[in-house]
Design a protein around this motif. Structure first.
Motif, short mmCIF file in Angstrom:
data_model
loop_
_atom_site.label_atom_id
_atom_site.label_comp_id
_atom_site.label_asym_id
_atom_site.label_seq_id
_atom_site.Cartn_x
_atom_site.Cartn_y
_atom_site.Cartn_z
N ASP A 141 0.86 -1.19 0.00
CA ASP A 141 0.00 0.00 0.00
C ASP A 141 0.88 1.23 0.00
O ASP A 141 1.71 1.42 0.91
CB ASP A 141 -0.92 0.01 1.22
CG ASP A 141 -1.94 -1.13 1.18
OD1 ASP A 141 -2.53 -1.34 0.11
OD2 ASP A 141 -2.13 -1.80 2.21
N SER A 180 -4.16 4.33 -5.88
CA SER A 180 -4.81 5.39 -5.10
C SER A 180 -4.65 6.72 -5.84
O SER A 180 -4.49 7.78 -5.23
CB SER A 180 -4.20 5.48 -3.69
OG SER A 180 -2.81 5.79 -3.76
N ARG A 205 -5.52 10.06 -7.90
CA ARG A 205 -6.62 11.02 -7.80
C ARG A 205 -6.94 11.66 -9.15
O ARG A 205 -7.87 12.44 -9.25
CB ARG A 205 -6.27 12.09 -6.77
CG ARG A 205 -6.21 11.57 -5.35
CD ARG A 205 -5.71 12.61 -4.38
NE ARG A 205 -4.30 12.90 -4.59
CZ ARG A 205 -3.54 13.59 -3.74
NH1 ARG A 205 -4.09 14.08 -2.64
NH2 ARG A 205 -2.27 13.83 -3.97
N LYS A 231 -15.00 -3.32 -11.92
CA LYS A 231 -15.34 -1.92 -11.64
C LYS A 231 -16.26 -1.34 -12.70
O LYS A 231 -17.16 -0.56 -12.40
CB LYS A 231 -14.07 -1.07 -11.53
CG LYS A 231 -14.36 0.37 -11.08
CD LYS A 231 -13.09 1.16 -10.92
CE LYS A 231 -13.40 2.55 -10.36
NZ LYS A 231 -14.37 3.31 -11.18
N CYS A 278 -20.74 -9.23 -6.49
CA CYS A 278 -20.18 -8.12 -5.72
C CYS A 278 -19.45 -8.60 -4.47
O CYS A 278 -19.07 -7.80 -3.63
CB CYS A 278 -21.28 -7.12 -5.34
SG CYS A 278 -22.53 -7.80 -4.21
N GLU A 323 -16.47 -10.55 -2.20
CA GLU A 323 -15.05 -10.89 -2.17
C GLU A 323 -14.89 -12.41 -2.22
O GLU A 323 -15.70 -13.14 -1.65
CB GLU A 323 -14.41 -10.33 -0.91
CG GLU A 323 -12.92 -10.59 -0.79
CD GLU A 323 -12.31 -10.06 0.50
OE1 GLU A 323 -11.08 -10.14 0.65
OE2 GLU A 323 -13.09 -9.59 1.35
N VAL A 332 -18.78 -6.11 -1.17
CA VAL A 332 -17.61 -5.44 -0.61
C VAL A 332 -17.77 -3.93 -0.79
O VAL A 332 -18.49 -3.46 -1.67
CB VAL A 332 -16.31 -5.92 -1.28
CG1 VAL A 332 -16.07 -7.38 -0.98
CG2 VAL A 332 -16.36 -5.68 -2.78
N ASN A 333 -17.07 -3.17 0.06
CA ASN A 333 -17.15 -1.71 0.01
C ASN A 333 -16.00 -1.07 -0.76
O ASN A 333 -16.04 0.12 -1.06
CB ASN A 333 -17.19 -1.14 1.43
CG ASN A 333 -18.43 -1.57 2.18
OD1 ASN A 333 -19.52 -1.63 1.62
ND2 ASN A 333 -18.27 -1.90 3.46
N SER A 334 -14.95 -1.84 -1.04
CA SER A 334 -13.80 -1.31 -1.78
C SER A 334 -13.26 -2.42 -2.67
O SER A 334 -13.67 -3.57 -2.59
CB SER A 334 -12.73 -0.81 -0.80
OG SER A 334 -12.30 -1.85 0.05
N LEU A 335 -12.32 -2.04 -3.52
CA LEU A 335 -11.77 -2.98 -4.48
C LEU A 335 -11.07 -4.13 -3.76
O LEU A 335 -10.10 -3.92 -3.04
CB LEU A 335 -10.76 -2.28 -5.40
CG LEU A 335 -10.20 -3.11 -6.55
CD1 LEU A 335 -11.27 -3.33 -7.60
CD2 LEU A 335 -9.00 -2.41 -7.16
#
Length: 443
Positions: A170, A239, A241, A348, A395, A397, A410-413
Motif C-alpha cells: 500500500d 490510489s 486522484r 469496476k 459483488c 469478495e 464489498v465496500n472497496s476494491l
C-alpha cells in the motif's frame, strides 16, 4: 493602422496546442533497475527489459536513472539519487524493477546481484526493502508515483527462500503499483524473445497514444493472460486522484465555423396513419409498458428471496448506451454478435454501470452477491450456459473457504472477486475484462 483579428479556429487551435504542451511540461523522473546476473539463479531477460523500458521512457519525456545488475550498494545509491531528483523536480515519479523478488511475512524484498543468502533470516539484511521505494517517493513529496514490479519470476531461488511471490503493498495517496502477477503467484521470465511476457506487453501498451494508466495495464493484463494461458495474471493497486497518460490524447481538429444562412423551411406534411404507428417504440414480449430501448433490464423475482435479478447478462448494446452517455470506453462487439450478446467488462466497469443505471432510473440496481447469484440459478431464473462456461461477476469478495463474505457486497476494491458460472465458483482479478454480469434489485 491595421489590426490583426484572429479567427475563432485559430484561437481554438492555439488553446489546444497550449493545453497539450502543458500536459507534457510536467517533469517526469524514473529509476529503472534490471537484475539478472545472479550467481545461483540467473535470469536471461531483466537486463533487456530494463534497457528497453529505459529507452521507451526517455522517448516519452522521462529523465531516467538506469542501473543493470546492481549490487546492494548500487541499488541503494540509485534510490537515493532518485529521491533527490524527485524532490527537486517533483511531477511524475516512476520506478521499474525487473529481477528476483521475495516476500517474508508479508514484506517484499528486491534481491540485488552479488548477495550471498543461504537462509531466510538473511534476506532482510541482504535484500532491499521494496517499501523503501514508496518511502523515497513519499519523502520527496511527489504527487504522482508509479511503481512497476516485474519480479517474483519463476526460479528456484524464490521458491526456496521466503514465501511464494510478492505480497500486496500500500503506497501513499497518488500511487499506482503494478505487479507482473497476482500477490502470492509467480511470473515468467520468458523462454523466447528478449523480454518477459509482462514487459513485452507493457512496452506495446505504453506506445499507444491516448491510453490512461488504468487502460494501459488493463491491456497488459489481457495480453499476458492470453500469452501465458491464464497461468500469469498481472495485478494493480491504485490510489490515484487523477488521470495520467504516457502519450497524451491527440486533440481533435476543431470543426469549421459555418456562416449563418437563412434557412428554407419545407412545407409541413401531415404524417400518414401508417407512419404514426411505425413511430411507436417496439415492445418486449408484447408488453406495451416496456419498450425495447428501455434502460431497465428484464427482471424476474426470485421466490422467497426478497430480490429480483436480470434474466440475462447485461447486453453489449445496453452497455454501449452507458458508455456513450458517460464517455467511458466500451468493448468492441464480435463480428457475429447479436443485440443480446453479453458485455464483457472489468468488475469496476460492471459496478459503475449498476450505479449509473440506478441514477438514471431511480431504482436501486447492483451486482448480485455470490449467494444471490446461486439462489437465482437454482430457481431456474435467467438464461445460463448449460455447459457451465459462463463467467459472471458478483459483488462479493472471494476466499477459498466460505467465511460469510459470499452473502454481502464489498465496500472497496478486493484482491479477488467471487465469480459464478453454471455449478461452479472461483475468484478473479477485478481487472479481468472478459466476464459478463447481471443486476439485482431489492424488492
Amino acid at each position: 493602422m491595421k489590426f490583426f483579428v484572429p479567427t475563432l479556429r485559430a484561437v481554438i487551435g492555439l488553446t489546444l496546442l497550449i493545453s497539450a504542451g502543458m500536459a507534457l511540461a510536467e517533469p517526469r523522473t524514473a529509476l529503472v533497475i534490471g537484475n539478472g546476473a545472479y550467481a545461483d539463479a540467473p535470469l536471461r531477460n531483466p537486463a533487456n527489459d530494463a534497457r528497453d523500458v529505459a529507452a521507451k521512457l526517455r522517448e516519452l519525456g522521462f529523465q531516467v536513472i538506469e542501473r543493470l545488475d546492481a549490487d546492494r550498494q548500487t541499488l541503494r545509491l540509485a534510490l537515493r539519487e532518485f529521491e533527490q531528483q524527485l524532490r527537486q523536480r517533483r511531477g511524475v515519479g516512476l520506478f521499474y524493477y525487473a529481477g528476483h523478488g521475495v516476500q517474508i511475512k508479508g514484506q517484499n524484498y528486491l534481491i540485488p546481484v552479488g548477495v550471498d543468502i543461504r537462509q531466510e533470516f538473511e534476506i532482510p539484511d541482504e535484500g532491499v526493502d521494496a517499501d523503501a521505494v514508496l518511502r523515497a517517493m513519499e519523502s520527496a513529496g511527489n504527487g504522482l508515483n508509479i511503481v512497476i514490479l516485474d519480479a517474483c519470476r519463476n526460479n528456484p531461488f524464490a521458491r526456496s527462500l521466503g514465501s511464494r511471490g510478492l505480497a500486496r503493498m500500500d503506497g501513499p495517496v497518488g500511487t499506482f503499483i503494478a505487479y507482473a502477477t497476482a500477490p502470492g503467484a509467480i511470473s515468467l521470465d520468458g523462454s523466447s524473445g528478449r523480454n518477459s511476457p509482462y514487459t513485452r506487453s507493457l512496452l506495446a501498451a505504453m506506445s499507444t497514444p491516448g491510453l490512461g494508466l488504468e487502460q494501459i495495464f488493463k491491456q497488459v493484463l489481457v495480453a499476458v493472460e492470453q500469452e501465458t494461458g491464464g497461468s500469469q495474471v498481472p495485478w494493480v493497486a491504485s490510489s490515484l486522484r487523477g488521470d495520467f497518460y504516457f502519450i497524451a490524447p491527440v486533440p481533435a481538429s476543431p470543426a469549421p465555423v459555418a456562416l449563418p444562412t437563412a434557412p428554407s423551411l419545407p412545407s409541413p406534411v401531415a404524417p400518414s396513419p401508417d407512419a404514426r404507428s411505425s413511430e411507436q417504440p417496439p415492445t418486449v414480449g408484447g408488453d406495451p409498458g416496456r419498450p425495447v430501448m428501455s434502460l431497465e433490464p428484464d427482471m424476474a423475482a426470485v421466490p422467497n428471496a426478497g430480490f429480483s435479478i436480470s434474466r440475462q447478462s447485461i447486453s453489449l448494446d445496453a452497455y454501449h448506451r452507458f458508455a456513450k452517455a458517460t464517455g467511458q470506453p466500451a468493448p468492441p462487439a464480435p463480428g457475429a454478435a447479436g443485440s443480446d450478446y453479453p458485455a464483457r467488462v472489468t468488475w469496476k466497469e460492471a459496478m459503475d454501470y449498476a450505479a449509473w443505471l440506478s441514477r438514471q432510473t431511480g431504482a436501486g440496481y447492483r451486482l448480485p452477491t455470490e449467494v444471490e447469484w446461486e439462489d437465482a440459478a437454482r430457481s431456474g431464473i435467467g438464461a445460463h450456459d448449460p455447459s457451465g462456461q459462463d463467467r459472471e461477476w458478483t459483488c462479493s469478495e472471494y476466499r477459498p473457504e466460505y467465511q460469510g463474505q459470499e452473502r454481502r457486497c464489498v465496500n472497496s476494491l478486493p484482491e479477488a472477486v467471487a465469480i459464478r458460472g453454471g455449478h461452479w465458483r472461483a475468484g478473479a482479478d477485478p481487472l479481468s475484462a472478459d466476464l459478463g454480469f447481471r443486476l439485482v434489485r431489492d424488492r
